[in-house]
Design a protein around this motif. Structure first.
Motif, PDB file in Angstrom:
ATOM      1  N   ILE A   7       0.882  -1.110  -0.093  1.00 42.30           N
ATOM      2  CA  ILE A   7       0.220   0.137   0.336  1.00 42.30           C
ATOM      3  C   ILE A   7       0.967   1.125  -0.112  1.00 42.30           C
ATOM      4  O   ILE A   7       0.692   2.338  -0.876  1.00 42.30           O
ATOM      5  N   TYR A   8       2.167   1.464   0.368  1.00 43.20           N
ATOM      6  CA  TYR A   8       3.276   1.992   1.173  1.00 43.20           C
ATOM      7  C   TYR A   8       4.048   2.739  -0.056  1.00 43.20           C
ATOM      8  O   TYR A   8       4.487   3.366  -0.130  1.00 43.20           O
ATOM      9  N   LYS A   9       3.918   1.724  -0.942  1.00 42.85           N
ATOM     10  CA  LYS A   9       4.964   1.852  -1.545  1.00 42.85           C
ATOM     11  C   LYS A   9       4.093   1.874  -3.896  1.00 42.85           C
ATOM     12  O   LYS A   9       5.086   1.677  -4.230  1.00 42.85           O
ATOM     13  N   LEU A  10       3.346   2.926  -3.847  1.00 44.51           N
ATOM     14  CA  LEU A  10       2.810   2.710  -4.703  1.00 44.51           C
ATOM     15  C   LEU A  10       3.317   4.309  -6.098  1.00 44.51           C
ATOM     16  O   LEU A  10       4.020   4.537  -5.332  1.00 44.51           O
ATOM     17  N   ARG A  11       3.690   3.407  -6.759  1.00 44.25           N
ATOM     18  CA  ARG A  11       4.400   4.157  -7.657  1.00 44.25           C
ATOM     19  C   ARG A  11       6.312   4.789  -7.583  1.00 44.25           C
ATOM     20  O   ARG A  11       7.003   5.418  -7.674  1.00 44.25           O
ATOM     21  N   LYS A  12       6.793   4.020  -6.327  1.00 41.31           N
ATOM     22  CA  LYS A  12       8.513   4.167  -6.046  1.00 41.31           C
ATOM     23  C   LYS A  12       8.912   3.314  -6.877  1.00 41.31           C
ATOM     24  O   LYS A  12       8.820   2.363  -7.400  1.00 41.31           O
TER      25      LYS A  12
END
Length: 278
Positions: A91-96
């Motif tokens: 969830i916290y890695k979108l587009r990373k």
């Protein structure tokens, strides 16, 4: 496995919206409006209709899904997280950089993605190919694809529709997220889509139109399509509201591709009913 009740599906849709908004807020990038409008559709597909789960998502006999409007991938990623196909911490890695959750679906990086998408109009062609493959190899899986109504301005959509009709692909279901908004304004102002139901009917589809936020209507239509193998490809026109569930995003074109700030995120999460953290 027992199917979820309508109330349980509605609760899943709330979680889907919360997850998608959290992803976009954390990344400070993404497309909230179309993700929210598609949440009830995606819930109906993945938690009621489609033969797909955390154990069979690589199986030859699973149902296929193509997100033709690839920019709303946060709602697809939310689905895969809630289906336990990808880890919740993503969830916290979108587009990373290096993340499996890129700005458009990437089948080489992300489990559960059947085809990489992003260029509007192309996804439905991929879905037609998958459905045709099932026919030619005597497989019984279905292929579902989700389009935006603005995307239906692309000529390739209708070339694919002609092909689906020619080959009697009654194992193909095309779903249109008909929220009447694009990045720069309303679809009616930019390029009117007119009567999408009549258009798909004219191309040889069996077409139904439903309220895209009434899960009971969506699943009833999808169940009907599965029971009606009549040689006609299927189309479901879902009348929706862009930004559904967050008052300040609803029907506002500028929320097509803008991430909420801290205050907006807090308000959005409070407005999404069923928030257990309140």
């Amino acid at each position: 496995m027992e199917k979820l009740t309508i109330k349980e599906l509605e609760d899943v849709a709330v979680e889907m919206r919360k997850t998608a908004i959290t992803m976009i807020y954390t990344a400070q990038s993404g497309h909230p409006g179309g993700s929210l409008s598609a949440a009830d559709i995606m819930t109906s597909l993945y938690f009621h209709t489609m033969n797909i789960n955390s154990k069979n998502y690589k199986s030859e006999n699973r149902d296929r899904f193509v997100l033709s409007k690839g920019h709303v991938c946060p709602i697809l990623y939310s689905t895969l997280i809630l289906k336990n196909i990808i880890p919740k911490e993503e969830i916290y890695k979108l587009r990373k950089e290096g993340s499996m959750l890129q700005g458009h679906p990437d089948m080489k990086r992300c489990p559960g993605i059947d085809i990489s998408t992003g260029s509007l109009g192309q996804g439905i062609s991929c879905a037609v190919g998958m459905a045709l493959s099932a026919k030619l190899t005597n497989k019984d899986y279905y292929t579902y694809t989700l389009l935006g109504d603005g995307e239906c301005n692309e000529g390739q959509v209708w070339e694919a529709a002609q092909t689906a009709s020619k080959y009697d692909l009654d194992n193909l279901v095309v779903i249109v997220d008909n929220n009447n908004l694009q990045n720069d304004g309303s679809a009616d102002e930019i390029m009117p889509t007119r009567d999408l139901k009549a258009k798909f009917n004219a191309f040889g589809f069996e077409t139904l139109e439903v309220n895209g936020h009434k899960i009971e209507e969506i699943v009833t239509a999808l169940d009907h399509f599965k029971s009606n193998k009549d040689g006609h490809p299927k189309a479901l026109i879902c009348k929706t509201i862009k930004g559904k569930g967050v008052s300040f995003m609803e029907n506002i074109p500028s929320w097509h591709g803008v991430a909420p700030n801290d205050q907006e995120y807090e308000i959005a999460m409070k407005e999404l009913k069923g928030d257990k953290d309140e």
